[in-house]
Motif scaffolding. Structure first.
Motif, PDB file in Angstrom:
ATOM      1  N   THR A  97       1.044  -1.530   0.347  1.00 31.61           N
ATOM      2  CA  THR A  97      -0.376   0.184   0.072  1.00 31.61           C
ATOM      3  C   THR A  97       0.908   1.156  -0.223  1.00 31.61           C
ATOM      4  O   THR A  97       1.777   1.156   0.845  1.00 31.61           O
ATOM      5  N   ILE A  98       0.642   2.147  -0.871  1.00 29.65           N
ATOM      6  CA  ILE A  98       1.727   2.736  -0.962  1.00 29.65           C
ATOM      7  C   ILE A  98       0.251   4.220  -1.563  1.00 29.65           C
ATOM      8  O   ILE A  98      -0.401   4.499  -1.904  1.00 29.65           O
ATOM      9  N   SER A  99       0.109   5.394  -0.029  1.00 32.11           N
ATOM     10  CA  SER A  99      -0.576   6.141   0.465  1.00 32.11           C
ATOM     11  C   SER A  99      -1.856   5.517   0.597  1.00 32.11           C
ATOM     12  O   SER A  99      -1.921   4.422   1.707  1.00 32.11           O
ATOM     13  N   SER A 100      -3.014   5.220  -0.347  1.00 32.44           N
ATOM     14  CA  SER A 100      -3.612   4.954  -0.325  1.00 32.44           C
ATOM     15  C   SER A 100      -4.249   4.088  -1.197  1.00 32.44           C
ATOM     16  O   SER A 100      -4.963   4.188  -1.531  1.00 32.44           O
ATOM     17  N   VAL A 101      -3.496   3.812  -2.373  1.00 31.94           N
ATOM     18  CA  VAL A 101      -3.531   2.703  -3.391  1.00 31.94           C
ATOM     19  C   VAL A 101      -2.593   1.572  -2.814  1.00 31.94           C
ATOM     20  O   VAL A 101      -2.123   1.281  -2.194  1.00 31.94           O
ATOM     21  N   SER A 102      -3.746  -0.048  -3.047  1.00 31.16           N
ATOM     22  CA  SER A 102      -2.918  -0.798  -2.693  1.00 31.16           C
ATOM     23  C   SER A 102      -2.639  -1.795  -4.153  1.00 31.16           C
ATOM     24  O   SER A 102      -3.068  -1.679  -5.155  1.00 31.16           O
ATOM     25  N   THR A 103      -2.014  -2.497  -3.870  1.00 32.80           N
ATOM     26  CA  THR A 103      -1.936  -3.672  -4.703  1.00 32.80           C
ATOM     27  C   THR A 103      -1.536  -5.306  -4.070  1.00 32.80           C
ATOM     28  O   THR A 103      -0.443  -5.168  -2.897  1.00 32.80           O
ATOM     29  N   ASN A 104      -1.284  -6.078  -4.555  1.00 30.57           N
ATOM     30  CA  ASN A 104      -1.321  -7.625  -4.779  1.00 30.57           C
ATOM     31  C   ASN A 104      -0.557  -7.914  -5.689  1.00 30.57           C
ATOM     32  O   ASN A 104      -0.655  -7.810  -6.771  1.00 30.57           O
ATOM     33  N   ILE A 105       1.150  -9.002  -5.056  1.00 31.18           N
ATOM     34  CA  ILE A 105       1.929  -8.797  -5.749  1.00 31.18           C
ATOM     35  C   ILE A 105       1.974 -10.845  -6.193  1.00 31.18           C
ATOM     36  O   ILE A 105       1.872 -11.386  -5.007  1.00 31.18           O
ATOM     37  N   ASN A 106       1.576 -11.023  -7.323  1.00 30.75           N
ATOM     38  CA  ASN A 106       0.788 -12.252  -7.677  1.00 30.75           C
ATOM     39  C   ASN A 106       1.715 -13.224  -8.403  1.00 30.75           C
ATOM     40  O   ASN A 106       1.596 -14.608  -8.848  1.00 30.75           O
ATOM     41  N   SER A 107       2.745 -12.445  -8.680  1.00 30.57           N
ATOM     42  CA  SER A 107       4.296 -12.935  -9.584  1.00 30.57           C
ATOM     43  C   SER A 107       5.597 -12.363  -9.353  1.00 30.57           C
ATOM     44  O   SER A 107       5.732 -11.139  -8.925  1.00 30.57           O
ATOM     45  N   GLU A 108       6.910 -13.217  -9.817  1.00 31.59           N
ATOM     46  CA  GLU A 108       7.722 -12.964  -8.637  1.00 31.59           C
ATOM     47  C   GLU A 108       8.660 -11.632 -10.023  1.00 31.59           C
ATOM     48  O   GLU A 108       8.118 -10.983 -10.747  1.00 31.59           O
ATOM     49  N   VAL A 109       9.012 -10.662  -9.041  1.00 30.82           N
ATOM     50  CA  VAL A 109       9.338  -9.153  -9.772  1.00 30.82           C
ATOM     51  C   VAL A 109      10.698  -8.857  -8.992  1.00 30.82           C
ATOM     52  O   VAL A 109      10.875  -9.107  -7.978  1.00 30.82           O
ATOM     53  N   GLN A 110      11.345  -8.269 -10.541  1.00 30.85           N
ATOM     54  CA  GLN A 110      13.184  -8.611  -9.584  1.00 30.85           C
ATOM     55  C   GLN A 110      13.566  -6.530 -10.450  1.00 30.85           C
ATOM     56  O   GLN A 110      13.164  -6.290 -10.825  1.00 30.85           O
ATOM     57  N   HIS A 111      14.888  -6.592  -8.990  1.00 33.30           N
ATOM     58  CA  HIS A 111      15.320  -5.258  -9.371  1.00 33.30           C
ATOM     59  C   HIS A 111      14.712  -4.235  -9.829  1.00 33.30           C
ATOM     60  O   HIS A 111      14.430  -3.207 -10.448  1.00 33.30           O
ATOM     61  N   SER A 112      13.691  -3.776  -8.342  1.00 39.12           N
ATOM     62  CA  SER A 112      12.167  -2.885  -8.774  1.00 39.12           C
ATOM     63  C   SER A 112      12.036  -1.420  -7.775  1.00 39.12           C
ATOM     64  O   SER A 112      11.854  -2.289  -6.418  1.00 39.12           O
ATOM     65  N   ALA A 113      11.264  -0.938  -8.504  1.00 35.90           N
ATOM     66  CA  ALA A 113      11.223  -0.066  -6.832  1.00 35.90           C
ATOM     67  C   ALA A 113       9.636  -0.218  -7.636  1.00 35.90           C
ATOM     68  O   ALA A 113       9.172   0.176  -8.127  1.00 35.90           O
ATOM     69  N   PHE A 114       8.495   0.403  -6.119  1.00 34.08           N
ATOM     70  CA  PHE A 114       7.297   0.675  -6.301  1.00 34.08           C
ATOM     71  C   PHE A 114       7.085   1.959  -5.828  1.00 34.08           C
ATOM     72  O   PHE A 114       7.473   2.356  -4.775  1.00 34.08           O
ATOM     73  N   VAL A 115       6.047   2.792  -7.034  1.00 38.59           N
ATOM     74  CA  VAL A 115       5.961   3.871  -6.479  1.00 38.59           C
ATOM     75  C   VAL A 115       4.326   3.901  -7.361  1.00 38.59           C
ATOM     76  O   VAL A 115       3.796   3.169  -7.679  1.00 38.59           O
ATOM     77  N   ARG A 116       4.286   5.058  -6.129  1.00 39.47           N
ATOM     78  CA  ARG A 116       2.045   5.418  -6.676  1.00 39.47           C
ATOM     79  C   ARG A 116       2.531   6.868  -7.394  1.00 39.47           C
ATOM     80  O   ARG A 116       3.007   7.703  -7.657  1.00 39.47           O
ATOM     81  N   ASP A 117       1.105   6.460  -8.659  1.00 41.49           N
ATOM     82  CA  ASP A 117       0.817   6.822  -9.968  1.00 41.49           C
ATOM     83  C   ASP A 117      -0.091   7.103  -9.949  1.00 41.49           C
ATOM     84  O   ASP A 117      -0.524   6.524 -10.994  1.00 41.49           O
ATOM     85  N   GLY A 118      -0.760   8.302  -9.643  1.00 41.12           N
ATOM     86  CA  GLY A 118      -2.031   8.249  -9.527  1.00 41.12           C
ATOM     87  C   GLY A 118      -3.072   7.063  -8.931  1.00 41.12           C
ATOM     88  O   GLY A 118      -2.901   7.271  -7.499  1.00 41.12           O
ATOM     89  N   ALA A 119      -3.779   6.565  -9.500  1.00 44.19           N
ATOM     90  CA  ALA A 119      -5.065   5.467  -8.343  1.00 44.19           C
ATOM     91  C   ALA A 119      -4.217   4.475  -8.181  1.00 44.19           C
ATOM     92  O   ALA A 119      -4.846   3.170  -8.329  1.00 44.19           O
ATOM     93  N   ASP A 120      -2.867   4.004  -9.388  1.00 50.34           N
ATOM     94  CA  ASP A 120      -1.920   2.634  -9.161  1.00 50.34           C
ATOM     95  C   ASP A 120      -0.356   2.835  -9.549  1.00 50.34           C
ATOM     96  O   ASP A 120      -0.565   4.377  -8.595  1.00 50.34           O
ATOM     97  N   ILE A 121      -0.451   1.688  -8.895  1.00 55.11           N
ATOM     98  CA  ILE A 121       1.346   1.140  -8.198  1.00 55.11           C
ATOM     99  C   ILE A 121       1.879   0.946  -9.456  1.00 55.11           C
ATOM    100  O   ILE A 121       1.947   0.400 -10.799  1.00 55.11           O
ATOM    101  N   ARG A 122       3.095   1.722  -9.665  1.00 53.52           N
ATOM    102  CA  ARG A 122       3.854   1.639 -10.874  1.00 53.52           C
ATOM    103  C   ARG A 122       5.222   0.933 -10.276  1.00 53.52           C
ATOM    104  O   ARG A 122       6.001   1.485  -9.303  1.00 53.52           O
ATOM    105  N   ILE A 123       5.881   0.049 -10.993  1.00 55.69           N
ATOM    106  CA  ILE A 123       7.151  -1.045 -10.999  1.00 55.69           C
ATOM    107  C   ILE A 123       7.764  -0.507 -11.844  1.00 55.69           C
ATOM    108  O   ILE A 123       7.576  -0.169 -13.095  1.00 55.69           O
ATOM    109  N   ARG A 124       8.771   0.155 -10.987  1.00 53.80           N
ATOM    110  CA  ARG A 124      10.241   1.085 -12.168  1.00 53.80           C
ATOM    111  C   ARG A 124      11.768   0.538 -11.397  1.00 53.80           C
ATOM    112  O   ARG A 124      12.108  -0.084 -10.651  1.00 53.80           O
ATOM    113  N   ALA A 125      12.300   0.347 -12.793  1.00 51.29           N
ATOM    114  CA  ALA A 125      13.535  -0.514 -12.485  1.00 51.29           C
ATOM    115  C   ALA A 125      13.984  -0.357 -11.574  1.00 51.29           C
ATOM    116  O   ALA A 125      14.564   1.096 -12.021  1.00 51.29           O
ATOM    117  N   ILE A 126      15.426  -0.559 -11.474  1.00 53.78           N
ATOM    118  CA  ILE A 126      16.221   0.370 -10.694  1.00 53.78           C
ATOM    119  C   ILE A 126      18.062  -0.449 -10.578  1.00 53.78           C
ATOM    120  O   ILE A 126      18.323  -1.215 -11.668  1.00 53.78           O
TER     121      ILE A 126
END
Length: 534
Positions: A505-534
């Motif tokens: 949950t970032i601010s008031s937006v939530s998401t569940n991780i259903n598959s493996e995500v590697q080398h990433s940063a998670f940030v809020r973008d409006g009503a969504d949570i975006r995944i960005r590579a690091i």
């Protein structure tokens, strides 16, 4: 007047005799030793001890007994004073022996001269000297001089205004149950507290002994206020004060104050719970069931088990915490731990560790898991700023909840208001049912007794109070909800991998991780949570 028996040397045609004179009013009888001493002083040596003994025996049976002790003539002997001075020179005594037949008596002036010649120079009792001559107090010890005694002084004394002898005994309740958590081992002290008072030594006043010399009083013990750091003395050196808040101890008459309390081994049954106004350093472990409360930092060199640590400062656990589901850490500053497992953590700063496992962690600042493992798995983590780790979750799909961008205190307040609103609503519903029931009875019976009328009135007033409280509650929740919704800061970083089973949950937006995500940063973008590579 009391007078000892005495003897006199009497010269006759056929030799020298001893003549006795009886004691008066309970005085002492003649003594063989006294006669022998006198004869020795007068150099009359050719006398048989048996004759002296026989004379003393005869004198005890006959008044004015006589006994010849030698043949021939001796020169007349004058009155003979013997002066004895006390070894401590506190007094002097005189013993006067009578003149022999034909001998002369001493004048008062001559007697005083003899006393002086024997070293007595002060405190001479002239009235006793006069009485000695007038009453013929022979073979009797008479006090002839007294010293002027010194005024004795007083040892220096230190009064400590704290408990210098902590018992370290466990408390016991009325039933006889022993509480090993409260051992009363620490003597707390506040900044500016009065620690000790010195009453200086009084050396006393010298007197004069019977030989005219200084009669010194007994030596007194001199003392000073001895202390370590964090302490100051008054200008006259007679008062001691603490410069800091902490604990005070007395070691070999030296006062020590420290704002850091050190436990040399484990915190457990041997120490009890620690409650200290300052920092606490534990050299060993903190065992299950025990607690440390401090206003400064808490540093533990060993492992923390199922214990409770609370401080306004930071907490440093060099070997980590294995909480067993019972441990809690509360810090006003950072929490730095080798690892955190099965524990509850709340801190006003950052959480820095190598691994967080199955724990509930709330922080005002970043939560960072770095090191060889850099792992976060299980439990729930909340912070306003950032959560960072190498690995988040586990291959087993362990539920791991991460919340960032929202002040945990706002969320906590929102949930508390929700709970309060629910309880108020239930209470209101119950009151409304009671009021409706009473009104129905009133309509049916035409009246109610005073107690039921009062109850219905109280219920009506309480319903109005609840309605007002629910209105305020709803308004505050709406404000908090809007504040939470507007928050768009916060960041979750996984240097290596995030496994399924993680909820973010970032601010008031939530998401569940259903598959493996590697080398990433998670940030809020409006009503969504975006995944960005690091």
């Amino acid at each position: 007047m009391k007078r000892n028996a005495f003897f006199q040397l009497v010269q006759k045609q056929d030799g020298v005799y001893l003549k006795s004179y009886p004691a008066l009013e309970g005085g002492a009888p003649l003594s063989v030793d006294d006669i022998l001493y006198y004869l020795e002083q007068k150099k009359i040596m050719d006398v048989s001890v048996d004759d002296i003994t026989s004379f003393v025996q005869k004198a005890s049976e006959t008044v004015n007994a006589e006994k010849r002790i030698m043949i021939g003539k001796i020169l007349p002997e004058n009155e003979f004073p013997v002066v004895t001075i006390d070894p401590e020179r506190k007094f002097a005594k005189i013993r006067l022996y009578p003149p022999s037949s034909g001998g002369k008596r001493l004048s008062f002036k001559e007697l005083l001269e003899r006393i002086g010649q024997n070293g007595v120079q002060y405190g001479i009792l002239k009235e006793n000297a006069a009485l000695l001559l007038k009453a013929h107090l022979y073979c009797t010890d008479v006090l002839i001089a007294k010293a002027k005694p010194p005024v004795q002084g007083r040892d220096a004394k230190i009064t400590y205004h704290f408990d210098v002898d902590k018992t370290c005994h466990p408390a016991m309740d009325e039933s006889g149950n022993v509480d090993f958590h409260h051992l009363d081992m620490i003597e707390h002290v506040r900044e500016g507290q009065h620690l000790a008072t010195l009453a200086p030594a009084d050396t006393g006043i010298s007197g004069i002994d019977v030989m005219g010399e200084e009669f010194k009083p007994k030596k007194v013990v001199q003392r000073i206020l001895k202390h370590g750091r964090n302490i100051h003395l008054s200008e006259d050196g007679l008062e001691m004060y603490s410069d800091v808040s902490g604990n005070v101890t007395l070691v070999d008459e030296t006062v020590f104050v420290s704002n850091q309390y050190e436990v040399p081994a484990d915190v457990g049954a041997s120490t009890g719970d620690i409650d200290y106004d300052g920092s606490v350093v534990v050299k060993g472990n903190v065992l299950t069931g025990y607690a440390i409360k401090a206003t400064g930092d808490i540093i533990v060199n060993g492992v923390v088990e199922g214990a409770k640590l609370a401080t306004a400062g930071k907490i440093v656990l060099k070997r980590g915490i294995q909480g067993k589901g019972q441990a809690s850490l509360e810090a006003g500053g950072d929490v730095i731990s080798n690892f955190i497992e099965s524990a509850s953590v709340e801190c006003g700063g950052r959480v820095i560790t190598d691994a967080i496992m199955h724990s509930h962690v709330t922080a005002e600042d970043d939560i960072i898991a770095r090191g060889k493992r850099g792992m976060i798995t299980g439990g729930a983590l909340k912070t306003k700023t950032r959560i960072e780790a190498k690995t988040i979750g586990s291959t087993m799909g362990t539920t791991t909840v991460l919340e960032v961008g929202i002040d945990p205190k706002l969320v906590e307040r929102y949930h508390l208001l929700e709970k309060d609103a629910e309880q108020l609503a239930l209470e209101r519903e119950s009151l409304v049912q009671n009021v409706l029931l009473l009104k129905k009875r009133l309509d049916t019976q035409g009246k109610l007794d005073e107690e039921k009328l009062a109850s219905m009135k109280r219920a009506g007033l309480r319903i109005k109070e609840i309605d007002a409280a629910l209105k305020d509650n709803e308004a505050e929740r709406a404000g908090l909800s809007e504040e939470i919704r507007k928050k768009d800061s916060g960041r979750i970083v996984a240097e290596n991998i995030v496994y399924p089973g993680v909820k973010m949950t970032i601010s008031s937006v939530s998401t569940n991780i259903n598959s493996e995500v590697q080398h990433s940063a998670f940030v809020r973008d409006g009503a969504d949570i975006r995944i960005r590579a690091i």
